[in-house]
Motif scaffolding. Structure first.
Motif, mmCIF file in Angstrom:
data_model
loop_
_atom_site.group_PDB
_atom_site.id
_atom_site.type_symbol
_atom_site.label_atom_id
_atom_site.label_comp_id
_atom_site.label_asym_id
_atom_site.label_seq_id
_atom_site.Cartn_x
_atom_site.Cartn_y
_atom_site.Cartn_z
ATOM 1 N N MET A 1 84.526 53.590 8.769
ATOM 2 C CA MET A 1 84.799 52.602 9.314
ATOM 3 C C MET A 1 85.844 53.672 11.313
ATOM 4 S SD MET A 1 84.131 49.348 9.397
ATOM 5 C CE MET A 1 85.357 48.964 10.920
ATOM 6 N N GLN A 2 86.402 55.289 10.637
ATOM 7 C CA GLN A 2 86.780 55.381 11.283
ATOM 8 C C GLN A 2 85.892 56.221 12.546
ATOM 9 O OE1 GLN A 2 89.533 55.212 11.949
ATOM 10 N NE2 GLN A 2 89.482 56.762 14.464
ATOM 11 N N ARG A 3 84.924 56.047 11.708
ATOM 12 C CA ARG A 3 83.612 57.187 12.817
ATOM 13 C C ARG A 3 82.914 55.572 13.097
ATOM 14 N NH1 ARG A 3 79.828 59.459 8.203
ATOM 15 N NH2 ARG A 3 80.814 58.390 7.135
ATOM 16 N N VAL A 4 83.045 55.189 12.436
ATOM 17 C CA VAL A 4 82.004 53.757 13.887
ATOM 18 C C VAL A 4 82.883 53.215 14.999
ATOM 19 C CG1 VAL A 4 81.589 51.433 13.547
ATOM 20 C CG2 VAL A 4 81.060 52.879 11.492
ATOM 21 N N THR A 5 83.594 53.351 14.213
ATOM 22 C CA THR A 5 85.127 53.017 15.886
ATOM 23 C C THR A 5 84.884 54.272 16.850
ATOM 24 O OG1 THR A 5 87.163 52.997 14.993
ATOM 25 C CG2 THR A 5 86.898 51.327 14.593
ATOM 26 N N ASP A 6 85.050 55.132 16.228
ATOM 27 C CA ASP A 6 85.064 55.726 17.191
ATOM 28 C C ASP A 6 83.710 56.512 18.100
ATOM 29 O OD1 ASP A 6 87.539 56.813 16.621
ATOM 30 O OD2 ASP A 6 86.040 58.510 15.089
ATOM 31 N N GLN A 10 83.598 56.045 22.069
ATOM 32 C CA GLN A 10 82.526 57.026 22.812
ATOM 33 C C GLN A 10 81.454 56.908 23.534
ATOM 34 O OE1 GLN A 10 82.189 59.602 19.639
ATOM 35 N NE2 GLN A 10 84.247 60.333 19.727
ATOM 36 N N ASN A 11 80.770 55.491 23.769
ATOM 37 C CA ASN A 11 79.402 55.107 23.863
ATOM 38 C C ASN A 11 79.512 54.276 24.860
ATOM 39 O OD1 ASN A 11 77.423 57.535 22.705
ATOM 40 N ND2 ASN A 11 78.292 56.561 20.677
ATOM 41 N N GLN A 12 80.598 53.572 25.217
ATOM 42 C CA GLN A 12 80.948 52.504 25.817
ATOM 43 C C GLN A 12 79.869 52.421 27.064
ATOM 44 O OE1 GLN A 12 81.873 49.495 25.325
ATOM 45 N NE2 GLN A 12 82.439 50.671 23.637
ATOM 46 N N ALA A 13 80.004 53.853 27.831
ATOM 47 C CA ALA A 13 79.581 54.102 29.152
ATOM 48 C C ALA A 13 78.045 53.521 29.419
ATOM 49 C CB ALA A 13 80.414 55.408 30.087
ATOM 50 N N ARG A 14 77.375 54.490 27.930
ATOM 51 C CA ARG A 14 75.801 53.982 27.603
ATOM 52 C C ARG A 14 75.670 52.614 27.147
ATOM 53 N NH1 ARG A 14 73.143 54.169 23.051
ATOM 54 N NH2 ARG A 14 74.759 55.297 21.261
ATOM 55 N N HIS A 130 77.177 42.651 18.961
ATOM 56 C CA HIS A 130 76.784 43.275 17.422
ATOM 57 C C HIS A 130 75.851 44.403 17.444
ATOM 58 C CE1 HIS A 130 78.814 40.012 15.866
ATOM 59 N NE2 HIS A 130 78.077 38.902 16.752
ATOM 60 N N LEU A 131 74.214 44.182 17.788
ATOM 61 C CA LEU A 131 73.467 44.601 18.083
ATOM 62 C C LEU A 131 74.535 46.822 18.332
ATOM 63 C CD1 LEU A 131 70.271 44.046 19.832
ATOM 64 C CD2 LEU A 131 70.372 44.744 18.002
ATOM 65 N N LYS A 132 75.288 46.834 19.020
ATOM 66 C CA LYS A 132 76.139 48.229 18.967
ATOM 67 C C LYS A 132 76.533 48.853 17.835
ATOM 68 C CE LYS A 132 73.571 48.888 21.813
ATOM 69 N NZ LYS A 132 72.827 49.945 21.795
ATOM 70 N N ALA A 133 77.618 47.934 17.302
ATOM 71 C CA ALA A 133 78.176 47.544 15.745
ATOM 72 C C ALA A 133 77.347 48.304 14.929
ATOM 73 C CB ALA A 133 78.533 46.560 15.392
ATOM 74 N N VAL A 134 76.304 47.813 14.754
ATOM 75 C CA VAL A 134 75.560 47.812 13.821
ATOM 76 C C VAL A 134 74.099 49.555 14.228
ATOM 77 C CG1 VAL A 134 73.260 46.949 12.475
ATOM 78 C CG2 VAL A 134 74.733 45.709 13.126
ATOM 79 N N GLU A 135 74.095 49.261 15.689
ATOM 80 C CA GLU A 135 74.172 51.051 15.770
ATOM 81 C C GLU A 135 75.082 51.666 15.163
ATOM 82 O OE1 GLU A 135 72.573 51.732 19.920
ATOM 83 O OE2 GLU A 135 74.126 53.673 19.665
ATOM 84 N N ALA A 136 76.091 51.742 15.617
ATOM 85 C CA ALA A 136 77.191 52.255 15.487
ATOM 86 C C ALA A 136 77.515 53.158 13.862
ATOM 87 C CB ALA A 136 78.693 51.789 15.239
ATOM 88 N N TYR A 137 77.123 51.711 12.694
ATOM 89 C CA TYR A 137 76.895 51.922 11.439
ATOM 90 C C TYR A 137 76.130 52.909 11.249
ATOM 91 C CZ TYR A 137 80.325 49.444 9.431
ATOM 92 O OH TYR A 137 81.709 48.231 9.439
ATOM 93 N N LEU A 138 74.380 52.206 11.446
ATOM 94 C CA LEU A 138 73.401 53.566 10.970
ATOM 95 C C LEU A 138 73.265 55.063 11.536
ATOM 96 C CD1 LEU A 138 70.611 50.694 11.787
ATOM 97 C CD2 LEU A 138 71.582 51.131 9.994
ATOM 98 N N GLU A 139 73.639 54.984 12.814
ATOM 99 C CA GLU A 139 74.389 56.052 13.903
ATOM 100 C C GLU A 139 75.213 57.336 13.472
ATOM 101 O OE1 GLU A 139 71.394 57.869 16.078
ATOM 102 O OE2 GLU A 139 70.671 56.227 16.043
ATOM 103 N N THR A 140 76.491 56.508 12.084
ATOM 104 C CA THR A 140 77.527 57.453 12.036
ATOM 105 C C THR A 140 76.594 57.499 10.315
ATOM 106 O OG1 THR A 140 78.306 55.454 11.102
ATOM 107 C CG2 THR A 140 78.846 56.729 13.632
ATOM 108 N N GLY A 141 75.443 57.518 9.259
ATOM 109 C CA GLY A 141 75.493 57.482 8.649
ATOM 110 C C GLY A 141 76.803 56.666 7.429
ATOM 111 N N CYS A 450 83.659 45.257 11.992
ATOM 112 C CA CYS A 450 85.501 44.626 10.896
ATOM 113 C C CYS A 450 84.509 43.428 10.066
ATOM 114 C CB CYS A 450 85.939 44.310 11.714
ATOM 115 S SG CYS A 450 86.956 45.712 12.632
ATOM 116 N N LEU A 451 83.994 42.637 11.536
ATOM 117 C CA LEU A 451 83.399 41.742 10.435
ATOM 118 C C LEU A 451 82.582 41.955 9.108
ATOM 119 C CD1 LEU A 451 83.438 37.746 10.583
ATOM 120 C CD2 LEU A 451 81.189 38.755 12.387
ATOM 121 N N TRP A 452 81.805 43.033 8.828
ATOM 122 C CA TRP A 452 80.707 42.916 7.967
ATOM 123 C C TRP A 452 81.131 43.123 6.836
ATOM 124 C CZ3 TRP A 452 77.217 40.053 10.260
ATOM 125 C CH2 TRP A 452 77.237 40.621 11.040
#
Ligand code: BES
Ligand code: ZN
Length: 461
Positions: A1-6, A10-14, A130-141, A450-452
């Protein structure tokens, strides 16, 4: 989860730049001239989802396309993995009147920690979180504990006509444990909210037909009735001075608020003076038996939404108008049946109409209110996710707006909907200068991440 929140941090601006790209599409579902813009918006969204690994498809419909995007593997046998559907809408309300916007509605602007633009809050920013949260999971593996399917439609603001059939056609792929919807609000940034009830709605157009054409009011006035006057007289009898609807039987099926619910209302922040100032009214209005917060979300209403007759141009024109027209909606609470209310309204209007004019009533189809237990295991899981992301105690709220399709989720998919709204009361939804708070955007992503975990943990127990 730490990687997801990081990753999220880190990607808020984008993410904000991407929300700007999304808001730039003038996806106004009510206006036929924007048909191609809705299509382009749907395709942009699908491509956006594919870019971070979702399997996305655009489904054409009779009107505006539906975008479906799934986490990889969600199509295969799920082998007991939980499956959640996230619903949102990429269509927006008409931006008019343009002259009241401080910056053009489809040229997103950042100001004071918020993004201004039509649809930023209702609803593009909310489901993008929600899409960005799922992106965070997928992009951080990071492994998701569940499968997720996004269903983003283009007709919410005009009644979700195509989605109803779509749900029936795709019933098996969309079979899920629960539906997650962020298309409601929260009282303040320090009061993240789980909405457990929505009002339903029924819409009417009332037309009073008088003389065959507009008449000279000096030559004919007095000998024929005036449709504008008749319409006003009829409408004025629909409620008393305290706001109670006078239509016989209107309140028959309304259930009183329980002591538990009234306690939840009491926990909400409310300052009458500020509320009055914010809305620009000299005094509040409504039934004595209920507080303003209860009135605007847990009591049924009848509102005139539009009223037209006669000459509206400059100067005067002395006529008896040929017709008068009103657009009306009733907001309904749980247990009130739209079909019954529509009949009561029709019958009463007909009774009030004098024989000097002809009355025409058109009705759209209605939607029932929604109510889901705020104390079940999923609700408690959602409250934990809200608390973690926002860092303060969440509240339980009933909302006055309507999301008719949630009833279909229950009926067709047999799934309850968790309403986790990220909009603030001053987001100006449906008004000029709509905005979305970027703090809510970021915390919404965190809440989704967190919800997932929380929802899936409930199912492993
Ligand atoms: N997001 C709103 C619904 C909403 C807003 C629910 C605030 C709760 C609080 C949605 O986009 C909307 O505007 N719905 C319409 C439905 C109508 C067109 C059938 C509404 O409530 O007017
Ligand atoms: Zn809306």
């Amino acid at each position: 989860m730490q990687r997801v929140t990081d990753y999220l941090r880190q990607n808020q601006a984008r993410f904000v730049r991407e929300l700007c790209d999304y808001v730039r599409f003038p996806s106004v579902s009510a206006q036929p001239k924007h048909q191609a813009d809705l299509k382009a918006c749907a395709h942009w969204l699908a491509k956006h989802c594919q870019a971070f690994g979702l399997q996305a498809r655009v489904y054409p419909t009779a009107r505006h396309p539906i975008v479906v995007a799934r986490t990889p593997g969600a199509r295969q046998k799920r082998g007991g993995r939980p499956h959640f559907v996230v619903y949102g809408h990429y269509d927006v309300q008409p931006p008019e009147p343009f002259e009241l916007w401080q910056s053009p509605p489809f040229e997103p602007r950042l100001k004071g920690g918020a993004l201004y633009g039509r649809g930023a809050s209702d609803n593009k920013g909310q489901h993008l979180a929600h899409l960005k949260a799922v992106e965070a999971y997928l992009e951080t593996g990071t492994e998701l504990p569940c499968d997720i399917t996004f269903v983003i439609e283009g007709e919410e603001e005009v009644g979700s006509t195509s989605l109803e059939g779509f749900l029936k056609q795709h019933r098996s792929e969309l079979a899920c444990d629960a539906v997650i919807v962020s298309d409601t609000g929260m009282p303040t940034p320090k009061h993240p909210a789980l909405t457990y009830a929505l009002r339903g709605i029924a819409a009417y157009e009332v037309i009073v037909h008088g003389p065959a054409r507009d008449l000279h009011s000096g030559i004919f006035g007095g000998s024929v009735d005036n449709p504008a006057m008749v319409l006003c007289q009829i409408l004025a009898q629909l409620r008393d001075k305290n706001g109670r609807i006078t239509i016989p039987g209107f309140y028959d099926d309304v259930q009183p608020l329980s002591a538990y619910e009234r306690r939840q209302f009491k926990r909400l922040p409310f300052n009458e003076r500020e509320y009055r100032k914010f809305l620009g009214v000299p005094r509040l209005f409504g039934e004595r038996s209920h507080t303003p917060l209860e009135q605007r979300s847990a009591r049924p209403t009848l509102e005139i939404n539009g009223l037209t007759s006669g000459y509206q141009g400059e100067g005067s024109k002395t006529i008896v108008p040929a017709w008068a027209r009103a657009k009306i909606t009733t907001r309904l609470v749980p247990n009130q049946k739209p079909a019954r209310i529509i009949k009561l309204v029709r019958d009463y209007l007909a009774r009030l109409c004098p024989p000097t004019v002809r009355l025409e009533i058109k009705t759209g189809h209605g939607a029932e209110a929604y109510w889901v237990s705020p104390t079940g295991p999923d609700a408690r899981a959602a409250l934990r996710a809200l608390k973690t992301a926002f860092g303060c105690e969440p509240v339980l709220v009933r909302e006055g707006g309507s999301i008719p399709i949630v009833n279909q989720f229950k009926r067709v998919l047999r799934a309850d909907t968790l309403l986790l709204g990220l909009a603030l009361p001053d987001d100006n939804a449906h008004s000029p200068n709509e905005k979305f708070d970027l703090g809510c955007f970021a915390k919404g992503q965190r809440m989704s991440a967190c919800l997932w975990q929380e929802l899936s943990a409930v199912r492993r127990r």
